[in-house]
Design a protein around this motif. Structure first.
Motif, PDB file in Angstrom:
ATOM      1  N   PRO A 146       0.829  -1.205   0.000  1.00  0.00           N
ATOM      2  CA  PRO A 146       0.000   0.000   0.000  1.00  0.00           C
ATOM      3  C   PRO A 146       0.862   1.253   0.000  1.00  0.00           C
ATOM      4  O   PRO A 146       1.995   1.242   0.471  1.00  0.00           O
ATOM      5  CB  PRO A 146      -0.798  -0.117   1.305  1.00  0.00           C
ATOM      6  N   VAL A 147       0.328   2.313  -0.554  1.00  0.00           N
ATOM      7  CA  VAL A 147       1.035   3.592  -0.572  1.00  0.00           C
ATOM      8  C   VAL A 147       0.464   4.486   0.518  1.00  0.00           C
ATOM      9  O   VAL A 147      -0.701   4.376   0.891  1.00  0.00           O
ATOM     10  CB  VAL A 147       0.927   4.286  -1.946  1.00  0.00           C
ATOM     11  N   GLU A 148       1.289   5.371   1.013  1.00  0.00           N
ATOM     12  CA  GLU A 148       0.848   6.251   2.082  1.00  0.00           C
ATOM     13  C   GLU A 148       1.671   7.524   2.061  1.00  0.00           C
ATOM     14  O   GLU A 148       2.896   7.489   1.954  1.00  0.00           O
ATOM     15  CB  GLU A 148       1.002   5.559   3.440  1.00  0.00           C
ATOM     16  N   LEU A 149       0.986   8.658   2.152  1.00  0.00           N
ATOM     17  CA  LEU A 149       1.642   9.954   2.276  1.00  0.00           C
ATOM     18  C   LEU A 149       1.660  10.366   3.745  1.00  0.00           C
ATOM     19  O   LEU A 149       0.770   9.995   4.508  1.00  0.00           O
ATOM     20  CB  LEU A 149       0.893  11.017   1.472  1.00  0.00           C
ATOM     21  N   PRO A 150       2.664  11.139   4.148  1.00  0.00           N
ATOM     22  CA  PRO A 150       2.602  11.702   5.498  1.00  0.00           C
ATOM     23  C   PRO A 150       1.301  12.472   5.684  1.00  0.00           C
ATOM     24  O   PRO A 150       0.884  13.228   4.808  1.00  0.00           O
ATOM     25  CB  PRO A 150       3.818  12.636   5.540  1.00  0.00           C
ATOM     26  N   LYS A 151       0.634  12.265   6.803  1.00  0.00           N
ATOM     27  CA  LYS A 151      -0.663  12.900   7.021  1.00  0.00           C
ATOM     28  C   LYS A 151      -0.564  14.423   7.035  1.00  0.00           C
ATOM     29  O   LYS A 151      -1.567  15.126   6.850  1.00  0.00           O
ATOM     30  CB  LYS A 151      -1.272  12.390   8.323  1.00  0.00           C
ATOM     31  N   SER A 152       0.637  14.950   7.246  1.00  0.00           N
ATOM     32  CA  SER A 152       0.822  16.404   7.299  1.00  0.00           C
ATOM     33  C   SER A 152       1.041  17.031   5.928  1.00  0.00           C
ATOM     34  O   SER A 152       1.067  18.257   5.801  1.00  0.00           O
ATOM     35  CB  SER A 152       2.022  16.744   8.198  1.00  0.00           C
ATOM     36  N   ILE A 153       1.201  16.200   4.883  1.00  0.00           N
ATOM     37  CA  ILE A 153       1.562  16.729   3.570  1.00  0.00           C
ATOM     38  C   ILE A 153       0.449  17.632   3.037  1.00  0.00           C
ATOM     39  O   ILE A 153      -0.737  17.316   3.128  1.00  0.00           O
ATOM     40  CB  ILE A 153       1.859  15.581   2.571  1.00  0.00           C
ATOM     41  N   GLN A 154       0.844  18.784   2.479  1.00  0.00           N
ATOM     42  CA  GLN A 154      -0.106  19.753   1.944  1.00  0.00           C
ATOM     43  C   GLN A 154       0.112  20.043   0.464  1.00  0.00           C
ATOM     44  O   GLN A 154      -0.822  20.458  -0.222  1.00  0.00           O
ATOM     45  CB  GLN A 154       0.004  21.072   2.722  1.00  0.00           C
ATOM     46  N   ARG A 155       1.327  19.796  -0.018  1.00  0.00           N
ATOM     47  CA  ARG A 155       1.636  20.217  -1.392  1.00  0.00           C
ATOM     48  C   ARG A 155       2.687  19.289  -1.995  1.00  0.00           C
ATOM     49  O   ARG A 155       3.691  18.983  -1.363  1.00  0.00           O
ATOM     50  CB  ARG A 155       2.161  21.651  -1.365  1.00  0.00           C
ATOM     51  N   ILE A 156       2.432  18.843  -3.219  1.00  0.00           N
ATOM     52  CA  ILE A 156       3.394  18.033  -3.969  1.00  0.00           C
ATOM     53  C   ILE A 156       3.564  18.654  -5.345  1.00  0.00           C
ATOM     54  O   ILE A 156       2.579  18.915  -6.048  1.00  0.00           O
ATOM     55  CB  ILE A 156       2.940  16.568  -4.105  1.00  0.00           C
ATOM     56  N   VAL A 157       4.803  18.903  -5.729  1.00  0.00           N
ATOM     57  CA  VAL A 157       5.126  19.447  -7.047  1.00  0.00           C
ATOM     58  C   VAL A 157       6.112  18.503  -7.719  1.00  0.00           C
ATOM     59  O   VAL A 157       7.063  18.034  -7.082  1.00  0.00           O
ATOM     60  CB  VAL A 157       5.745  20.857  -6.938  1.00  0.00           C
ATOM     61  N   VAL A 158       5.878  18.195  -8.980  1.00  0.00           N
ATOM     62  CA  VAL A 158       6.808  17.362  -9.740  1.00  0.00           C
ATOM     63  C   VAL A 158       7.246  18.110 -10.991  1.00  0.00           C
ATOM     64  O   VAL A 158       6.504  18.925 -11.544  1.00  0.00           O
ATOM     65  CB  VAL A 158       6.202  15.994 -10.126  1.00  0.00           C
ATOM     66  N   GLN A 159       8.463  17.822 -11.432  1.00  0.00           N
ATOM     67  CA  GLN A 159       9.009  18.455 -12.633  1.00  0.00           C
ATOM     68  C   GLN A 159       9.859  17.436 -13.370  1.00  0.00           C
ATOM     69  O   GLN A 159      10.741  16.807 -12.774  1.00  0.00           O
ATOM     70  CB  GLN A 159       9.849  19.674 -12.276  1.00  0.00           C
ATOM     71  N   ALA A 160       9.589  17.268 -14.631  1.00  0.00           N
ATOM     72  CA  ALA A 160      10.369  16.340 -15.444  1.00  0.00           C
ATOM     73  C   ALA A 160      11.598  17.030 -16.003  1.00  0.00           C
ATOM     74  O   ALA A 160      11.610  18.244 -16.213  1.00  0.00           O
ATOM     75  CB  ALA A 160       9.515  15.798 -16.594  1.00  0.00           C
ATOM     76  N   GLY A 161      12.638  16.254 -16.221  1.00  0.00           N
ATOM     77  CA  GLY A 161      13.790  16.768 -16.940  1.00  0.00           C
ATOM     78  C   GLY A 161      13.469  16.880 -18.421  1.00  0.00           C
ATOM     79  O   GLY A 161      12.391  16.501 -18.883  1.00  0.00           O
TER      80      GLY A 161
END
Length: 206
Positions: A129-144
């Motif tokens: 199973p996958v799980e994010l920290p419960k405190s996480i508010q923002r995720i940004v990704v950027q490809a090369g």
């Protein structure tokens, strides 16, 4: 370098570590992730990084930028972020290349396994199973930036890269205003170099 990190670890609040050598980056970054940084708030890692492997080493970390692992699949399935960075609020992952499996993992982390299976008609129940920290508010990704070679393998890599970006775009389009309570954004493709990391570090400590 390891000795300096160990000496400074109890006091550091902001750190940007760039290890360009592929022969040294994984070992050094792995050692850093096993070291306790009780007051670290902002951390940037650039190099071929492994995942944080020890629980409770970054109890106050709020912002994490990971750059240099082109397909960090398993980052969420291992729940390593939840264990090592329980207070994490902002996660920025750059340098992605041909990372379709990671895009699917991220999709599941944000939307839930059942929703992803319903949308894509795939069975992922055999995976951890996958799980994010419960405190996480923002995720940004950027490809090369994908390579521009003319060989068949280069063309295939660009095609897979395009598929990855489409999957990330699907997640982003469904995240308005947010997905699972987490704001998700995809930045324009671009290489992140030492000067970019240094400038961002200066801004953060300011």
């Amino acid at each position: 370098m390891t000795r300096l990190l160990l000496l400074a670890a109890p006091h550091l609040r902001s750190l940007a570590l760039i290890v360009s050598s592929p022969f040294q980056s994984t070992a050094l970054i792995s050692r850093l992730f096993r070291t306790s940084f009780p007051n670290m708030i902002d951390l940037t890692i650039s190099g071929f990084y492994p995942f944080p492997s020890s629980a409770g080493k970054f109890p106050k970390l709020k912002s994490l930028h990971l750059n240099g692992n082109t397909n960090p699949v398993g980052l969420f399935q291992t729940n390593c972020l939840t264990k090592s960075c329980p207070s994490l609020r902002s996660l920025y992952i750059s340098g992605l290349q041909v990372a379709g499996p990671f895009a699917m993992e991220l999709h599941e982390a944000l939307k839930g396994r059942d929703n992803v299976e319903n949308e894509r008609d795939v069975d992922t129940h055999d995976l951890p199973p996958v799980e994010l920290p419960k405190s996480i508010q923002r995720i940004v990704v950027q490809a090369g930036i994908p390579g521009d070679g003319v060989t068949p393998s280069a063309a295939l890599a660009r095609l897979k890269h395009k598929v990855m970006m489409e999957r990330l775009g699907e997640v982003e389009s469904s995240s308005i205003p947010n997905v699972g309570g987490v704001l998700f954004a995809v930045r324009k493709s671009g290489d992140v170099g030492p000067s970019d990391i240094y400038r961002s570090w200066i801004e953060n400590i300011g």
